[in-house]
Motif scaffolding. Structure first.
Motif, PDB file in Angstrom:
ATOM      1  N   MET A 181       0.837  -1.211   0.000  1.00 13.48           N
ATOM      2  CA  MET A 181       0.000   0.000   0.000  1.00 13.48           C
ATOM      3  C   MET A 181       0.863   1.248   0.000  1.00 13.48           C
ATOM      4  N   ASP A 182       1.966   1.242   0.770  1.00 11.26           N
ATOM      5  CA  ASP A 182       2.831   2.418   0.850  1.00 11.26           C
ATOM      6  C   ASP A 182       3.678   2.626  -0.403  1.00 11.26           C
ATOM      7  N   LEU A 183       3.715   1.625  -1.289  1.00 11.56           N
ATOM      8  CA  LEU A 183       4.328   1.827  -2.600  1.00 11.56           C
ATOM      9  C   LEU A 183       3.397   2.614  -3.524  1.00 11.56           C
ATOM     10  N   LYS A 184       2.174   2.903  -2.998  1.00 13.30           N
ATOM     11  CA  LYS A 184       1.135   3.627  -3.737  1.00 13.30           C
ATOM     12  C   LYS A 184       0.661   2.828  -4.962  1.00 13.30           C
ATOM     13  N   PRO A 238      -4.954   5.264  -1.185  1.00 11.56           N
ATOM     14  CA  PRO A 238      -4.939   6.128   0.007  1.00 11.56           C
ATOM     15  C   PRO A 238      -3.854   7.197  -0.089  1.00 11.56           C
ATOM     16  N   VAL A 239      -4.228   8.426   0.242  1.00  9.86           N
ATOM     17  CA  VAL A 239      -3.262   9.535   0.185  1.00  9.86           C
ATOM     18  C   VAL A 239      -2.275   9.421   1.335  1.00  9.86           C
ATOM     19  N   ARG A 240      -2.783   9.064   2.508  1.00 10.43           N
ATOM     20  CA  ARG A 240      -1.922   8.979   3.692  1.00 10.43           C
ATOM     21  C   ARG A 240      -1.192   7.650   3.732  1.00 10.43           C
ATOM     22  N   ASP A 241       0.092   7.706   4.122  1.00  9.48           N
ATOM     23  CA  ASP A 241       0.873   6.478   4.269  1.00  9.48           C
ATOM     24  C   ASP A 241       0.386   5.656   5.456  1.00  9.48           C
ATOM     25  N   PHE A 242       0.633   4.362   5.400  1.00 10.90           N
ATOM     26  CA  PHE A 242       0.265   3.469   6.501  1.00 10.90           C
ATOM     27  C   PHE A 242       1.048   3.833   7.757  1.00 10.90           C
ATOM     28  N   ILE A 243       2.338   4.151   7.578  1.00  6.04           N
ATOM     29  CA  ILE A 243       3.163   4.707   8.653  1.00  6.04           C
ATOM     30  C   ILE A 243       3.849   5.955   8.104  1.00  6.04           C
ATOM     31  N   GLU A 244       4.497   6.727   8.959  1.00 10.54           N
ATOM     32  CA  GLU A 244       5.196   7.938   8.510  1.00 10.54           C
ATOM     33  C   GLU A 244       6.557   7.547   7.929  1.00 10.54           C
ATOM     34  N   ASN A 245       6.538   7.119   6.658  1.00  9.66           N
ATOM     35  CA  ASN A 245       7.766   6.613   6.039  1.00  9.66           C
ATOM     36  C   ASN A 245       8.857   7.676   5.937  1.00  9.66           C
ATOM     37  N   GLY A 272      -8.106   1.629   4.302  1.00 12.11           N
ATOM     38  CA  GLY A 272      -8.350   2.589   3.229  1.00 12.11           C
ATOM     39  C   GLY A 272      -8.393   1.956   1.851  1.00 12.11           C
ATOM     40  N   VAL A 273      -8.487   0.629   1.790  1.00 11.95           N
ATOM     41  CA  VAL A 273      -8.590  -0.086   0.506  1.00 11.95           C
ATOM     42  C   VAL A 273      -9.714  -1.110   0.620  1.00 11.95           C
ATOM     43  N   PRO A 274     -10.299  -1.547  -0.498  1.00  6.98           N
ATOM     44  CA  PRO A 274     -11.385  -2.540  -0.425  1.00  6.98           C
ATOM     45  C   PRO A 274     -10.896  -3.875   0.135  1.00  6.98           C
TER      46      PRO A 274
END
Length: 705
Positions: free
Chosen positions: A112-115, A177-184, A145-147
């Motif tokens: 997810m954080d790879l967008k 999702p615009v926001r990252d799962f963690i603050e990368n 934030g994803v299905p």
């Protein structure tokens, strides 16, 4: 109406249900090959998503996180980081095991954080429920934030909802999702900022992976140097960044699970899987049960395959007789019957063993017992340079080396996989049985010890054990010479026990048979035709002289046409190029106690070891109707040129040992070439096995002489 194609990648942890989902989505619309440049299974297929949309599905190798260690994990990693020029996915379906949610969400959150456009397919909800785990799907979907779609691919439940979610994601109705799962960015702010200035399309989390693994990516030298300078400028610490990231992800996952998941008391009584493992992984009973299971597997392959193999052989035999009667006599009919038909027979006769073996292996995999076999045998295998996953190909080699070598694809470590491939043909396959049987009956006395121990049976068992011991010894020695710098990680998750699924078993059997027939079969046909030519043709002057002698003898004694025809065939074979090769080999094989006739058998049985018996029948002028006792009698009374018996105890044992160790199987060499993508390893295999066969046979002959 033209349908639009969307490319879907299935990703997830091993044993998460990814393969079952792939089978449910694609059915029989599957293709199996390799990822470009590596021998790692590449499964693709198609699935209809809607009236206007079709999905092209690729099943990526299972991996636990975005920090790859094995070759197959690197394949998935490069696709996810857009570093695979051949594979681009529009949607990533992340398969998540509901019964192991915490561990599975780690990999999911990284993707997810790879967008990437992500759809979560939640599997094994029924197992989670039996464990007392309750998941609030709407809440989990809000947190991620994803299905999130709950599915059961084994029963094809939830597949329609999953397809709808994929369709909506592909059409951008579900947003990334615009926001990252963690603050990368907080993990390494300055290096990430500098990297994104160079690669503006990279996400903060992608930037971290470019900093860690850019040397493994296909980037131009200028960009490589720039990234290296960023690392040095900020003293970027790979290990520290990775450790901090994993810690933060698990903290965030823990928060999500507190709001979305109800879990049972961890001290709750053991469930069915744990109780089964207490027995099947027991220090004593576990190994005894394993031996019983492997014995049943081997016996099942041997006994179940013999019927369809016999039908195939008889079918080709009837077809050959029919073609002989229909086609006009000449070289063309001989090519069709003894070249093409014999080659096809040599291919198709392996198919029942391949299908049955892989069907039974799929049963073991589906039930969850295959992982237990690898766990139990890992210690022994590792001592000789292998690991626990090597045991199944080696055991399968007792039936046939061809499907056994194909099954070695389950071994991720390249060195251990290569070692397994190199030693698997030392297992005594069923093709050696006809050779063992006739030679044991010929030279080993039919004695019994203690009233029930048969000497002949003990010799047969000794041959099998000798092959296993030699395989372990060769692996132990070869591990020092194969310089593949790849660490061996035997990370094994023991899946829960489940009933096997008939559809999966059938699909596996059909796919493996198709791969063998279409890929290895091409090479087998070519070599079969070469062997036919060598056995059918010889120097024209020699062949003409033989024909003239036959015609003269037939004119003098017309009633002896059948016996003269047999002598003609024998003379032609002796003077064919294969016969000349046998004669030329005689000085080399004479120290083993063999003559030119056995030399020809060694050449012709390269097509298949059991051809030895048929070659002996032809060479000793025995008709097809007299292949039983009469053949043994002829072989028993056969003499060398100096008048000595050809088949003595020393010669018979020497020949059995030669067939035990020698690489007398072109189909095995063909499949090794296919699996290793090089002729180097088949050549090495042929040389070392022939060398061992020669030296051990020489030793046996001179000890028993």
């Amino acid at each position: 109406m033209t349908k639009r194609t969307v490319h879907i990648a299935l990703v997830g942890n091993p044993n998460s249900g990814k393969t079952s989902l792939f089978n449910a989505l694609t059915g029989l619309n599957q293709r199996t090959g390799n990822f470009p440049g590596v021998t790692v299974d590449k499964k693709t297929g198609s699935t209809p998503l809607s009236a206007t949309l079709v999905g092209n599905v690729i099943d990526l190798p299972g991996t636990y996180s975005l920090y790859p260690k094995r070759l197959d994990e690197w394949v998935s990693y490069r696709v996810l980081l857009n570093q695979d020029k051949d594979i681009r996915a529009d949607v990533f379906v992340v398969v998540v095991d509901a019964s192991n949610l915490k561990r599975n969400l780690l990999f999911c959150s990284q993707i997810m954080d790879l967008k990437k456009p992500v759809v979560v397919a939640l599997t094994m909800a029924d197992i989670a429920k039996r464990k007392g785990i309750e998941i609030d799907l709407p809440q989990l979907e809000r947190e991620l934030g994803v299905p999130v779609v709950s599915i059961n691919p084994r029963k094809e439940k939830g597949i329609a909802l999953l397809k709808k979610a994929i369709e909506l994601t592909a059409s951008n109705q579900y947003k990334i999702p615009v926001r990252d799962f963690i603050e990368n960015k907080e993990l390494a702010p300055a290096p990430i900022e500098d990297l994104r200035a160079v690669l503006p399309d990279a996400s903060d989390y992608s930037a971290i992976h470019f900093l860690i693994n850019h040397e493994e990516f296909e980037l131009d030298s200028r960009l490589q140097a720039t990234i290296e300078n960023i690392e040095e400028k900020h003293a970027f610490n790979h290990t520290k960044t990775q450790a901090a990231e994993i810690l933060q992800r698990y903290n965030r996952i823990r928060q999500i699970m507190q709001s979305s998941v109800v879990e049972p008391d961890p001290n709750e009584q053991k469930r069915f899987t744990a109780k089964m493992d207490d027995v099947l992984l027991h220090r004593t009973w576990g190994y005894l049960i394993l031996l019983a299971v492997l014995f049943l597997l081997f016996q099942s392959v041997f006994y179940l395959a013999q019927y369809p193999m016999t039908w195939i052989e008889e079918g080709f035999s009837y077809a050959s007789i029919w073609l002989n009667n229909v086609l006009p006599a000449g070289w063309f009919s001989d090519l069709v019957v003894n070249g093409i038909m014999a080659g096809l027979s040599g291919i198709m006769v392996f198919v029942p063993q391949i299908m049955i073996l892989f069907g039974l292996i799929t049963v073991l995999e589906d039930t969850g017992y295959m992982a237990r076999i690898s766990f139990l045998t890992d210690r022994l295998m590792r001592s000789v340079g292998l690991n626990g996953k090597s045991v199944m190909p080696l055991i399968s080699g007792f039936a046939c080396a061809v499907p056994a070598i194909m099954s070695a694809r389950n071994i991720e470590n390249r060195k251990e996989r290569l070692l397994t491939i190199l030693i698997t043909p030392l297992m005594s396959c069923s093709a050696r049985l006809p050779v063992y049987t006739i030679l044991i009956a010929l030279v080993i006395p039919n004695k019994y010890y203690l009233g029930f121990l048969s000497l002949q049976a003990l010799v047969m068992m000794g041959l099998y054990l000798l092959g296993v011991v030699m395989a372990m010894l060769v692996s132990y020695i070869a591990k020092w010479f194969i310089h593949i710098k790849e660490k061996s990680f035997f990370i094994l998750e023991l899946p829960t026990y489940r009933p096997p699924r008939a559809k999966t078993i059938a699909q596996t059997m059909l796919n493996k048979a198709r791969i063998f027939v279409t890929d290895a079969g091409k090479i087998i046909m070519v070599i079969s035709l070469i062997l036919w030519a060598l056995s059918s043709f010889g120097p024209p002057k020699r062949m003409a002289a033989i024909e003239k002698t036959y015609e003269q003898q037939l004119a003098l004694n017309p009633t002896a046409k059948d016996s003269l025809q047999i002598h003609l065939n024998t003379a032609k074979l002796e003077n064919s190029y294969a016969g000349i090769l046998g004669k030329s080999m005689e000085p080399v094989i004479k120290p083993l106690g063999y003559d030119w006739r056995i030399g020809i058998a060694l050449v012709t049985s390269f097509a298949a070891r059991e051809v030895f018996v048929g070659t002996m029948a032809t060479l000793f002028s025995v008709s097809d109707d007299d292949k039983g006792t009469l053949l043994r009698e002829k072989m028993a009374t056969a003499k060398k040129q100096n008048g000595e018996p050809l088949f003595t105890l020393a010669t018979g044992v020497s020949l059995m040992i030669f067939y035990l160790f020698a690489m007398q199987c072109m189909s095995t060499l063909a499949i090794v070439k296919r699996e290793t993508r090089s002729w180097k390893w088949p050549v090495i295999q042929f040389v070392y096995m022939t060398g061992i066969a020669y030296l051990m046979s020489l030793l046996a002959y001179w000890l028993l002489k």
